[in-house]
Enzyme design. Sequence first.
Site, short mmCIF file in Angstrom:
data_model
loop_
_atom_site.label_atom_id
_atom_site.label_comp_id
_atom_site.label_asym_id
_atom_site.label_seq_id
_atom_site.Cartn_x
_atom_site.Cartn_y
_atom_site.Cartn_z
N HIS A 1 0.80 -1.23 0.00
CA HIS A 1 0.00 0.00 0.00
C HIS A 1 0.83 1.28 0.00
CE1 HIS A 1 1.00 0.07 4.28
NE2 HIS A 1 0.67 1.34 4.26
C1 UD1 Z 1 -1.72 6.12 5.45
C2 UD1 Z 1 -0.37 6.54 6.06
C3 UD1 Z 1 0.58 5.35 6.04
C4 UD1 Z 1 -0.03 4.14 6.70
C5 UD1 Z 1 -1.36 3.84 6.03
C6 UD1 Z 1 -2.07 2.65 6.64
C7 UD1 Z 1 0.21 8.89 5.62
C8 UD1 Z 1 1.11 9.79 4.89
N1 UD1 Z 1 0.26 7.60 5.26
O1 UD1 Z 1 -1.47 5.80 4.09
O2 UD1 Z 1 1.74 5.71 6.77
O3 UD1 Z 1 0.84 3.04 6.55
O4 UD1 Z 1 -2.21 5.00 6.15
O5 UD1 Z 1 -3.14 2.27 5.85
O6 UD1 Z 1 -0.51 9.32 6.50
N2 UD1 Z 1 -8.60 5.83 0.70
C9 UD1 Z 1 -9.88 5.33 0.61
N3 UD1 Z 1 -10.56 5.13 1.77
C10 UD1 Z 1 -10.04 5.44 2.99
C11 UD1 Z 1 -8.75 5.98 3.06
C12 UD1 Z 1 -8.04 6.16 1.92
O7 UD1 Z 1 -10.38 5.04 -0.46
O8 UD1 Z 1 -10.73 5.20 4.01
C13 UD1 Z 1 -7.81 6.00 -0.54
C14 UD1 Z 1 -7.94 7.37 -1.12
O9 UD1 Z 1 -7.92 7.25 -2.49
C15 UD1 Z 1 -6.68 8.05 -0.66
C16 UD1 Z 1 -5.68 6.90 -0.63
O10 UD1 Z 1 -6.45 5.76 -0.26
O11 UD1 Z 1 -6.30 9.08 -1.48
C17 UD1 Z 1 -4.55 7.07 0.33
O12 UD1 Z 1 -5.06 7.32 1.65
P1 UD1 Z 1 -4.22 8.18 2.69
O13 UD1 Z 1 -4.94 8.27 3.98
O14 UD1 Z 1 -3.81 9.45 2.07
O15 UD1 Z 1 -2.91 7.34 2.88
P2 UD1 Z 1 -2.66 5.77 3.02
O16 UD1 Z 1 -2.09 5.29 1.75
O17 UD1 Z 1 -3.83 5.05 3.58
#
Ligand code: UD1
Length: 352
Positions: free
Chosen positions: A205
Site C-alpha cells: 500500500h
Molecule cells: C496512510 C499513512 C501510512 C499508513 C497507512 C495505513 C500517511 C502519509 N500515510 O497511508 O503511513 O501506513 O495509512 O493504511 O498518512 N482511501 C480510501 N478510503 C479510505 C482511506 C483512503 O479510499 O478510508 C484512498 C484514497 O484514495 C486516498 C488513498 O487511499 O487518497 C490514500 O489514503 P491516505 O490516507 O492518504 O494514505 P494511506 O495510503 O492510507
Amino acid sequence: MVTVVSVVGARPQFVKLAPVHKSLITNGFEHRIIHTGQHYDAKLSDVFFQEFGIPEPDINLGIGSHSHATQTARIMIGLEESLIDLNPDWVLAYGDTNSTLACAIACSKLPFRLAHIEAGLRSNNKEMPEEHNRILTDHCSDLLLAPTHAAMEFLREENLGSKSHLVGDVMIDILNLVKSSIEKEGDNLPLSIDPSEEYILATIHRQENTDYKDRLQEIVSSLQNLRLPTFIPSHPRLVKKCEEFGITLAKGNLNPVDPLSYRELITVALSSDHIVTDSGGLQKEAFHLGTPCTTVRTETEWPETLSGEWNRLAEPSKIAESILRQAPNTNRGTPFGNGDAANNISQLLKDI
Ligand code: UD1
C-alpha cells in the site's frame, strides 16, 4: 482526574489505540478519542473500533482524502478547536501518518503536553512521507515513547534523549492477546482458504510502491508468478492506482480480497507460509508470529526483524527468490517488548 486525548485517523493507529485505551481506563484516566477521518471506509476504520471494543470517538473531524498538505492542514484546523474544547492534560499522537504530524504541529502551539507513541523510528529515507512525519512529530513532543533500543538510539543522536523512554511496542500488546485468543478458539481461516493448503499473504500500500506505474506493475507481476496461491487484502490506494494504471490484480496466482479485520489478518498470517509486504506493522507481526517475511522496500524502521533473515528486504524482481529461502530457525527474542507497553505508558503518565 487526568484527561488524556488520543488523536487517531488511520488503520494502524486504531490497532495501537486498542491496548492504550484499555490500559488508560484501567489506570483511572479519563480518555477521550478524536478521529481525524483520514481513513473513512468502514473496512479501514469502524471494523477496528468494533472488534477491539473501543468506544465511538468523542469527535470525528471527517477530513477524508486530500493531497498531503491539504489533508494535514485541515486536520490541524479541526484539531485546534477540538483540543481547546476538551482541554486535556496530555495528548497522545501515534505512529507516523499525516494525522500524527497534524496533531504534533497543532499541539506545539497549544498549552497541552504531547506524548508520541512509536517515537524514534527512522528509515533514513526522505522519499517517504512517513519519515518527515516521524521526525517532525518527535521534535514537537514533550514525551517520547520509544518501542525499541534502536529507536532510543536515534532519539539520543537527535538530542532528544532526555524526553525519551523505552516502553516497548503497543502493537505487541494487542498481537499477544489476539494470538492467544485465536489459538484458544481455533478460528477458521477466512477467504475460503483451505487450512491444508500452502499459501502466501501479501499486502502492498505504500506510496513509493503504488504511485509509480512501472514499479507497481513489476510488483504485481512478481506476485502473480509466485509458486503458491497468494492472497492480497487490498488497500484502497492499491485498488485505485491499479485502476488508474490499467493493471489487473486478479491474475495467475494472485487473489485480491477486501481488507481484513485485525483478527482475520492475524489468523491468515499465522497459517501462511510466507508474508510479502511493505507494511511496517505486518513485518513485525510476521517476526513475532514466526512467519518468514519479504519486505518490498529498500530499508526498514524495524531492523530487528532482519535478524536471522526472518525478514528480508527485496526489490520487486527479487521477491520470488526471497520467498524460496529456507525458513529460519534462529531464536527471535523479544526486541519489541513483552506486551506490556500500554501499561508502561500509563505508568509514565501517572508518574510525570
Ligand atoms: C496512510 C499513512 C501510512 C499508513 C497507512 C495505513 C500517511 C502519509 N500515510 O497511508 O503511513 O501506513 O495509512 O493504511 O498518512 N482511501 C480510501 N478510503 C479510505 C482511506 C483512503 O479510499 O478510508 C484512498 C484514497 O484514495 C486516498 C488513498 O487511499 O487518497 C490514500 O489514503 P491516505 O490516507 O492518504 O494514505 P494511506 O495510503 O492510507
